[in-house]
Write a protein that holds these residues in place. Structure first.
Motif, PDB file in Angstrom:
ATOM      1  N   ASP A 113       0.792  -1.219   0.000  1.00 46.19           N
ATOM      2  CA  ASP A 113       0.000   0.000   0.000  1.00 46.19           C
ATOM      3  C   ASP A 113       0.834   1.284   0.000  1.00 46.19           C
ATOM      4  O   ASP A 113       1.560   1.546  -0.930  1.00 46.19           O
ATOM      5  N   LYS A 114       0.757   2.093   1.043  1.00 45.75           N
ATOM      6  CA  LYS A 114       1.404   3.405   1.090  1.00 45.75           C
ATOM      7  C   LYS A 114       2.931   3.322   0.977  1.00 45.75           C
ATOM      8  O   LYS A 114       3.575   4.272   0.554  1.00 45.75           O
ATOM      9  N   GLU A 115       3.506   2.185   1.343  1.00 53.82           N
ATOM     10  CA  GLU A 115       4.957   2.032   1.242  1.00 53.82           C
ATOM     11  C   GLU A 115       5.450   2.136  -0.202  1.00 53.82           C
ATOM     12  O   GLU A 115       6.616   2.413  -0.421  1.00 53.82           O
ATOM     13  N   HIS A 116       4.580   1.909  -1.162  1.00 52.57           N
ATOM     14  CA  HIS A 116       4.995   2.084  -2.549  1.00 52.57           C
ATOM     15  C   HIS A 116       5.482   3.508  -2.778  1.00 52.57           C
ATOM     16  O   HIS A 116       6.441   3.741  -3.489  1.00 52.57           O
ATOM     17  N   TYR A 117       4.803   4.441  -2.149  1.00 47.30           N
ATOM     18  CA  TYR A 117       5.195   5.835  -2.291  1.00 47.30           C
ATOM     19  C   TYR A 117       6.493   6.110  -1.539  1.00 47.30           C
ATOM     20  O   TYR A 117       7.432   6.670  -2.086  1.00 47.30           O
ATOM     21  N   THR A 118       6.538   5.696  -0.278  1.00 47.89           N
ATOM     22  CA  THR A 118       7.695   6.030   0.553  1.00 47.89           C
ATOM     23  C   THR A 118       8.942   5.213   0.215  1.00 47.89           C
ATOM     24  O   THR A 118      10.050   5.718   0.295  1.00 47.89           O
ATOM     25  N   GLU A 119       8.771   3.969  -0.172  1.00 49.77           N
ATOM     26  CA  GLU A 119       9.919   3.095  -0.413  1.00 49.77           C
ATOM     27  C   GLU A 119      10.336   3.015  -1.876  1.00 49.77           C
ATOM     28  O   GLU A 119      11.514   2.857  -2.170  1.00 49.77           O
ATOM     29  N   VAL A 120       9.391   3.079  -2.785  1.00 53.19           N
ATOM     30  CA  VAL A 120       9.711   2.876  -4.204  1.00 53.19           C
ATOM     31  C   VAL A 120       9.890   4.212  -4.913  1.00 53.19           C
ATOM     32  O   VAL A 120      10.954   4.482  -5.472  1.00 53.19           O
ATOM     33  N   LEU A 121       8.880   5.057  -4.913  1.00 57.82           N
ATOM     34  CA  LEU A 121       8.994   6.323  -5.641  1.00 57.82           C
ATOM     35  C   LEU A 121      10.097   7.213  -5.090  1.00 57.82           C
ATOM     36  O   LEU A 121      10.752   7.925  -5.849  1.00 57.82           O
ATOM     37  N   SER A 122      10.329   7.179  -3.780  1.00 59.31           N
ATOM     38  CA  SER A 122      11.377   8.021  -3.201  1.00 59.31           C
ATOM     39  C   SER A 122      12.760   7.640  -3.734  1.00 59.31           C
ATOM     40  O   SER A 122      13.658   8.470  -3.778  1.00 59.31           O
ATOM     41  N   ARG A 123      12.944   6.393  -4.159  1.00 57.50           N
ATOM     42  CA  ARG A 123      14.226   5.956  -4.721  1.00 57.50           C
ATOM     43  C   ARG A 123      14.504   6.558  -6.090  1.00 57.50           C
ATOM     44  O   ARG A 123      15.657   6.672  -6.495  1.00 57.50           O
ATOM     45  N   CYS A 124      13.446   6.880  -6.798  1.00 57.44           N
ATOM     46  CA  CYS A 124      13.614   7.352  -8.180  1.00 57.44           C
ATOM     47  C   CYS A 124      14.505   8.582  -8.259  1.00 57.44           C
ATOM     48  O   CYS A 124      15.396   8.656  -9.108  1.00 57.44           O
ATOM     49  N   ALA A 125      14.279   9.565  -7.408  1.00 55.83           N
ATOM     50  CA  ALA A 125      15.047  10.806  -7.458  1.00 55.83           C
ATOM     51  C   ALA A 125      16.512  10.597  -7.081  1.00 55.83           C
ATOM     52  O   ALA A 125      17.355  11.434  -7.392  1.00 55.83           O
TER      53      ALA A 125
ATOM     54  N   MET B  48       0.203   9.931  -4.480  1.00 56.91           N
ATOM     55  CA  MET B  48      -0.188  10.689  -3.302  1.00 56.91           C
ATOM     56  C   MET B  48      -1.680  10.637  -3.005  1.00 56.91           C
ATOM     57  O   MET B  48      -2.182  11.474  -2.275  1.00 56.91           O
ATOM     58  N   LYS B  49      -2.392   9.695  -3.561  1.00 51.17           N
ATOM     59  CA  LYS B  49      -3.824   9.601  -3.253  1.00 51.17           C
ATOM     60  C   LYS B  49      -3.997   9.458  -1.745  1.00 51.17           C
ATOM     61  O   LYS B  49      -3.218   8.787  -1.080  1.00 51.17           O
ATOM     62  N   GLY B  50      -5.032  10.074  -1.236  1.00 49.24           N
ATOM     63  CA  GLY B  50      -5.296  10.008   0.193  1.00 49.24           C
ATOM     64  C   GLY B  50      -5.881   8.672   0.604  1.00 49.24           C
ATOM     65  O   GLY B  50      -6.232   7.838  -0.233  1.00 49.24           O
ATOM     66  N   GLU B  51      -5.984   8.486   1.906  1.00 49.69           N
ATOM     67  CA  GLU B  51      -6.595   7.276   2.437  1.00 49.69           C
ATOM     68  C   GLU B  51      -7.978   7.116   1.821  1.00 49.69           C
ATOM     69  O   GLU B  51      -8.708   8.076   1.661  1.00 49.69           O
ATOM     70  N   GLY B  52      -8.325   5.926   1.464  1.00 50.40           N
ATOM     71  CA  GLY B  52      -9.612   5.655   0.856  1.00 50.40           C
ATOM     72  C   GLY B  52      -9.599   5.785  -0.664  1.00 50.40           C
ATOM     73  O   GLY B  52     -10.535   5.382  -1.325  1.00 50.40           O
ATOM     74  N   GLY B  53      -8.529   6.358  -1.225  1.00 49.02           N
ATOM     75  CA  GLY B  53      -8.426   6.525  -2.664  1.00 49.02           C
ATOM     76  C   GLY B  53      -7.322   5.683  -3.280  1.00 49.02           C
ATOM     77  O   GLY B  53      -7.078   5.744  -4.476  1.00 49.02           O
ATOM     78  N   ARG B  54      -6.641   4.913  -2.442  1.00 48.68           N
ATOM     79  CA  ARG B  54      -5.500   4.136  -2.918  1.00 48.68           C
ATOM     80  C   ARG B  54      -5.910   2.688  -3.172  1.00 48.68           C
ATOM     81  O   ARG B  54      -6.795   2.154  -2.533  1.00 48.68           O
ATOM     82  N   ASN B  55      -5.221   2.078  -4.112  1.00 52.51           N
ATOM     83  CA  ASN B  55      -5.416   0.648  -4.360  1.00 52.51           C
ATOM     84  C   ASN B  55      -4.717  -0.168  -3.282  1.00 52.51           C
ATOM     85  O   ASN B  55      -3.811   0.322  -2.612  1.00 52.51           O
ATOM     86  N   PHE B  56      -5.111  -1.409  -3.144  1.00 50.62           N
ATOM     87  CA  PHE B  56      -4.420  -2.340  -2.252  1.00 50.62           C
ATOM     88  C   PHE B  56      -3.332  -3.003  -3.090  1.00 50.62           C
ATOM     89  O   PHE B  56      -3.618  -3.852  -3.931  1.00 50.62           O
ATOM     90  N   GLU B  57      -2.100  -2.598  -2.892  1.00 51.48           N
ATOM     91  CA  GLU B  57      -0.968  -3.034  -3.707  1.00 51.48           C
ATOM     92  C   GLU B  57       0.017  -3.838  -2.875  1.00 51.48           C
ATOM     93  O   GLU B  57       0.053  -3.721  -1.652  1.00 51.48           O
ATOM     94  N   SER B  58       0.835  -4.617  -3.578  1.00 47.09           N
ATOM     95  CA  SER B  58       1.917  -5.320  -2.898  1.00 47.09           C
ATOM     96  C   SER B  58       3.050  -5.568  -3.877  1.00 47.09           C
ATOM     97  O   SER B  58       2.859  -5.532  -5.097  1.00 47.09           O
ATOM     98  N   GLY B  59       4.209  -5.795  -3.344  1.00 44.00           N
ATOM     99  CA  GLY B  59       5.372  -6.080  -4.175  1.00 44.00           C
ATOM    100  C   GLY B  59       6.580  -6.329  -3.307  1.00 44.00           C
ATOM    101  O   GLY B  59       6.495  -6.338  -2.081  1.00 44.00           O
TER     102      GLY B  59
END
Length: 171
Positions: free
Chosen positions: A7-19, A120-131
């Motif tokens: 879920d939200k870790e995709h943003y903090t762990e994956v996208l943050s690595r891109c920069a 950056m979708k807020g709570e309730g607007g995000r997909n249930f993701e895993s990886g």
């Protein structure tokens, strides 16, 4: 390191690595939308991150399944550096979600490059993701080889969806 990402870790762990990429980043995704990321106290299109990487001399390869929507195209047009330096290909058969960071770390998972998937979708607007996020060489190499084989058109000769391929990788 093999780290399960949800879920939200995709943003903090994956996208943050891109920069932070130094040499190259390969991105494979089925869906691509006008994803936004935090910058300072605001938010910018993820395309601005890719533009910044290209300006630093980082090679950026983007493989996706279909043309993105109108909002993405408008954002894309704001970054002329993407027009000439971004390596981009379309393949309607791509459904994997893979990111390779400097040939040393891989993300392999379910999240598309969209706000609901990674953004950056807020709570309730995000997909249930895993990886998984990993630096295990065998997994990084396997994911990179898979993405590269599609990029190079290895599967094109046997593909039965050529009628849907508007930007053919291989003839």
């Amino acid at each position: 390191m093999i780290k399960y990402i949800a879920d939200k870790e995709h943003y903090t762990e994956v996208l943050s690595r891109c920069a932070k990429v130094k040499h190259d980043i390969w991105i494979g995704t089925s869906d691509l939308k006008d994803l936004y990321v935090s910058r300072g106290s605001g938010a910018v299109p993820f395309l601005s991150v890719l533009d910044g990487l290209l300006k630093r001399g980082v090679a950026v390869r983007l493989l996706h399944a279909k043309e993105p929507g109108e909002n993405f195209r408008a954002d894309f047009d704001r970054y002329p550096g993407l027009w000439s330096k971004l390596e981009r290909k379309l393949c309607p058969r791509v459904h994997f979600k893979i990111m390779i960071f400097d040939c040393t770390v891989a993300y392999i998972g379910s999240a598309n490059l969209t706000g609901a998937g990674m953004g950056m979708k807020g709570e309730g607007g995000r997909n249930f993701e895993s990886g998984i996020l990993t630096d295990e060489l065998a997994l990084v190499d396997a994911a990179a080889d898979h993405l590269d084989s599609v990029w190079l058109g290895t599967h094109c000769a046997k593909c039965k969806r050529k009628d849907f391929c508007g930007d053919r990788i291989s003839k």
